[in-house]
Design an enzyme around this catalytic site. Structure first.
Site, PDB file in Angstrom:
ATOM      1  N   ASP A 104      34.331  39.768  36.014  1.00  0.00           N
ATOM      2  CA  ASP A 104      35.659  40.051  36.560  1.00  0.00           C
ATOM      3  C   ASP A 104      36.731  39.252  35.811  1.00  0.00           C
ATOM      4  OD1 ASP A 104      37.452  41.332  38.245  1.00  0.00           O
ATOM      5  OD2 ASP A 104      36.314  40.885  40.055  1.00  0.00           O
ATOM      6  N   TRP A 153      40.022  46.222  34.816  1.00  0.00           N
ATOM      7  CA  TRP A 153      41.032  47.043  35.499  1.00  0.00           C
ATOM      8  C   TRP A 153      41.868  47.909  34.549  1.00  0.00           C
ATOM      9  CZ3 TRP A 153      42.747  41.634  37.102  1.00  0.00           C
ATOM     10  CH2 TRP A 153      41.854  41.077  38.012  1.00  0.00           C
ATOM     11  N   GLY A 154      41.311  48.305  33.414  1.00  0.00           N
ATOM     12  CA  GLY A 154      42.046  49.193  32.505  1.00  0.00           C
ATOM     13  C   GLY A 154      43.142  48.515  31.713  1.00  0.00           C
ATOM     14  N   GLN A 155      43.165  47.183  31.752  1.00  0.00           N
ATOM     15  CA  GLN A 155      44.246  46.480  31.057  1.00  0.00           C
ATOM     16  C   GLN A 155      43.989  46.432  29.553  1.00  0.00           C
ATOM     17  OE1 GLN A 155      46.845  45.612  32.684  1.00  0.00           O
ATOM     18  NE2 GLN A 155      46.168  45.596  34.789  1.00  0.00           N
ATOM     19  N   ALA A 156      45.066  46.163  28.811  1.00  0.00           N
ATOM     20  CA  ALA A 156      45.000  45.883  27.370  1.00  0.00           C
ATOM     21  C   ALA A 156      44.292  46.999  26.595  1.00  0.00           C
ATOM     22  CB  ALA A 156      44.308  44.536  27.127  1.00  0.00           C
ATOM     23  N   ASP A 214      41.085  48.751  41.850  1.00  0.00           N
ATOM     24  CA  ASP A 214      39.957  49.114  42.707  1.00  0.00           C
ATOM     25  C   ASP A 214      40.061  50.526  43.288  1.00  0.00           C
ATOM     26  OD1 ASP A 214      39.480  46.481  42.161  1.00  0.00           O
ATOM     27  OD2 ASP A 214      39.049  45.918  44.227  1.00  0.00           O
TER      28      ASP A 214
HETATM   29  C1  GAL Z   1      38.052  42.777  41.998  1.00  0.00           C
HETATM   30  C2  GAL Z   1      37.167  43.883  41.455  1.00  0.00           C
HETATM   31  C3  GAL Z   1      36.337  44.458  42.600  1.00  0.00           C
HETATM   32  C4  GAL Z   1      35.505  43.345  43.255  1.00  0.00           C
HETATM   33  C5  GAL Z   1      36.409  42.181  43.672  1.00  0.00           C
HETATM   34  C6  GAL Z   1      35.586  40.954  44.126  1.00  0.00           C
HETATM   35  O1  GAL Z   1      38.791  42.230  40.940  1.00  0.00           O
HETATM   36  O2  GAL Z   1      37.989  44.893  40.866  1.00  0.00           O
HETATM   37  O3  GAL Z   1      35.499  45.511  42.102  1.00  0.00           O
HETATM   38  O4  GAL Z   1      34.528  42.891  42.311  1.00  0.00           O
HETATM   39  O5  GAL Z   1      37.261  41.757  42.589  1.00  0.00           O
HETATM   40  O6  GAL Z   1      36.404  39.885  44.538  1.00  0.00           O
END
Ligand code: GAL
Length: 408
Positions: free
Chosen positions: A178, A201-204, A222
Site C-alpha cells: 500500500d 490507486w492509479g497514481q503517477a 477503493d
Molecule cells: C487502502 C487500500 C485498501 C485497503 C486499505 C487498508 O489504501 O486502497 O484496499 O488495503 O488501504 O487500510
C-alpha cells in the site's frame, strides 16, 4: 490508534514520496541492480519483477472488503476451507490474502520484525500459512511502502529487508503493498518470489511503468459495491489496455460480489469485466453468505478459463459492433482471443433491457461466413447457425459473453 482510513492529506504525502517507491519496491519483489535516477517512471527498474510467479492475474480472496480491520485467523482459515468446500479451489481460486490490521502497533524491539497481533493470530501468520498451504492454496499479506499502513500499523519503510525475509520465512506467496505515509529511503535484497501488487490507486500513471516493478497495480481509489464504481473503473481501464499482458495486470480492486445491493446482472458484469480485462479477482465477502447465483457467477468455468488463459495474456478490447453503433462510456462491445477462439462480451450500460447487435465481420480477425455462437454463461450453444449480424436482448446492466466459432 489504528482503524481510521487514510485522509486526503495522508494520501497526498504518500503521493509526493512515491518517487522513491520503485526503488524500494524491488526489495520485496526481485533484486535491484540499476542506478538511482529521478522521476517515478524513469526510476522504475528495467528488469521487472520475478517471473517465477504472477504470469496470470491473481484469483483469490482478500479480507478487506468483508471485514476491514476486524480480522482473525478463524475467518481466514474459514475462507481457505470455503475455497475447498464451495468448489472455488477446483475452479482455480488460489490466493487467500490478509489485508491491513494483522500486526501489533509497534515493531518487535529485539528482532525488528512486525509481529502479528496475537489475539487475532494466536498461531502467528506462519501458522495460518501452514493451514492454507496444507489445503494446496497460497497466502497473501499486506504491507505499506511508508512508515505506517493506512490503518496506522507499522509500514515497511526502512525495514524492507527484514520484512521481505519475514514474509518469505512465513511462507507468504503474495504481497499487496500500500501507499500511505510514504517519505523516502530504502535498501534491497533478492527474495522468495512473491506476487507483488502495487496498491498505488492509479497514481503517477502507474500503468506506464508498473510492470517494471510488480505484477499488478491498482488503477483507482477503493471500490464500492455500486454500479457507478463498476462503470467508472471499466471506463478507466479501457483507456489502458496496452498495459495488460502476462505478468502485467491493471488491478480494478477487490471483488464486491456478496456486498451491498448490486443486482444479479450487475454482479455478472462485475465478474465478466474483471475477467475480460484480466484484472486480479480477489473475492471480498464472507463466502458463507454467497448465494447459489453468486457462486455460479464466480465459478463460471468458461469465464475463468478466459481469465486464466495460458496462451493469450491480453484483455478483450472494444470494437465497433456495427457501422452505426452508438458511442457509449464505457464501450459496450468487446472482443478478444482465448485458447478456445474468439470471444465477444456485450455490456448493457443502459438502465433498461435493450437489443444489442454486432456484425461478425466487424470483430477484428473475423470476416464473413457462418458462425456458431456459444453462450459462456449457460455453457450452451445458441441454437442455429449465424451470419451477417447477431442480435441479442441484454437486461439492464448485464453482460452477455460468447465464444464465436466460424463454421468450416
Ligand atoms: C487502502 C487500500 C485498501 C485497503 C486499505 C487498508 O489504501 O486502497 O484496499 O488495503 O488501504 O487500510
Amino acid at each position: 490508534m489504528p482503524g481510521s482510513r487514510p485522509s486526503v492529506s495522508t494520501r497526498a504525502v504518500g503521493l509526493a514520496a512515491m518517487i522513491f517507491m520503485p526503488i524500494l519496491a524491488p526489495a520485496l519483489a526481485t533484486s535491484f541492480t540499476g542506478a538511482i535516477v529521478r522521476g517515478i517512471a524513469a526510476s522504475a527498474p528495467t528488469a521487472g519483477p520475478s517471473k517465477a510467479t504472477g504470469r496470470l492475474p491473481a484469483l483469490g480472496w482478500n479480507t478487506w472488503n468483508a471485514y476491514h480491520c476486524n480480522i482473525s485467523e478463524s475467518q481466514i482459515v474459514a475462507a481457505a476451507n470455503q475455497f475447498v468446500s464451495l468448489g472455488l479451489k477446483d475452479a482455480g481460486y488460489e490466493y487467500v490474502n490478509i489485508d491491513d490490521c494483522w500486526a501489533v502497533e509497534t515493531r518487535n524491539a529485539t528482532t525488528g520484525q512486525i509481529d502479528p497481533d496475537p489475539t487475532k493470530f494466536p498461531n502467528g501468520i506462519s501458522g495460518v500459512a501452514d493451514q492454507i498451504h496444507a489445503l494446496g492454496l497460497k497466502i497473501g499479506i499486506y504491507s505499506d511502502a511508508g512508515t505506517n499502513t493506512c490503518a496506522e500499523y507499522p509500514g515497511s519503510l526502512g525495514h524492507e529487508e527484514v520484512d521481505a525475509a519475514t514474509f518469505a520465512g512465513w511462507g507468504i506467496d503474495y504481497l499487496k503493498y500500500d501507499n500511505c505515509n510514504v517519505p523516502s529511503n530504502w535498501t534491497d535484497a533478492p527474495a522468495r518470489p512473491i506476487q507483488f501488487d502495487l496498491c498505488i490507486w492509479g497514481q503517477a500513471e502507474v500503468w506506464t511503468w508498473g510492470a517494471r516493478v510488480g505484477h499488478s497495480w491498482r488503477m483507482a481509489f477503493d471500490s464500492s459495491p455500486t454500479w457507478s464504481y463498476i462503470i467508472s473503473i471499466i471506463t478507466t481501464n479501457v483507456n489502458h489496455l496496452n498495459s495488460i499482458g502476462f505478468y502485467s495486470h491493471n488491478d480494478m480492486d477487490m471483488m464486491e460480489i456478496g456486498n451491498g445491493n448490486l443486482t444479479t446482472e450487475e454482479q455478472r458484469t462485475h465478474f465478466a469485466a474483471w475477467v475480460f480485462l484480466k484484472s486480479p479477482i480477489l473475492l471480498g465477502t464472507d463466502m458463507s453468505n454467497l448465494s447459489t447465483d453468486q457462486l455460479a457467477i464466480i465459478k463460471n468455468a468458461e469465464l475463468l478459463a478466459f481469465h486464466q488463459d495460458g496462451i493469450f495474456g491480453g484483455p478483450a478490447a472494444p470494437f465497433n459492433a456495427t457501422a452505426n453503433a452508438p458511442v457509449t462510456s464505457p464501450p459496450e462491445y468487446y472482443s478478444g482471443l482465448s485458447s478456445n477462439g474468439m470471444h465477444v462480451f456485450i455490456i448493457n450500460t443502459g438502465n433498461s433491457t435493450a437489443t444489442k447487435t454486432f456484425s461478425f465481420a466487424n470483430i477484428p480477425g473475423l470476416s464473413g461466413g457462418n458462425y456458431t455462437v456459444h453462450d459462456m454463461w449457460t455453457g450452451q450453444d445458441v441454437p442455429g447457425t449465424f451470419s451477417g449480424q447477431y442480435s441479442v436482448s441484454v437486461a439492464a446492466h448485464d453482460t452477455a459473453a460468447y465464444l464465436i466459432t466460424q463454421k468450416p
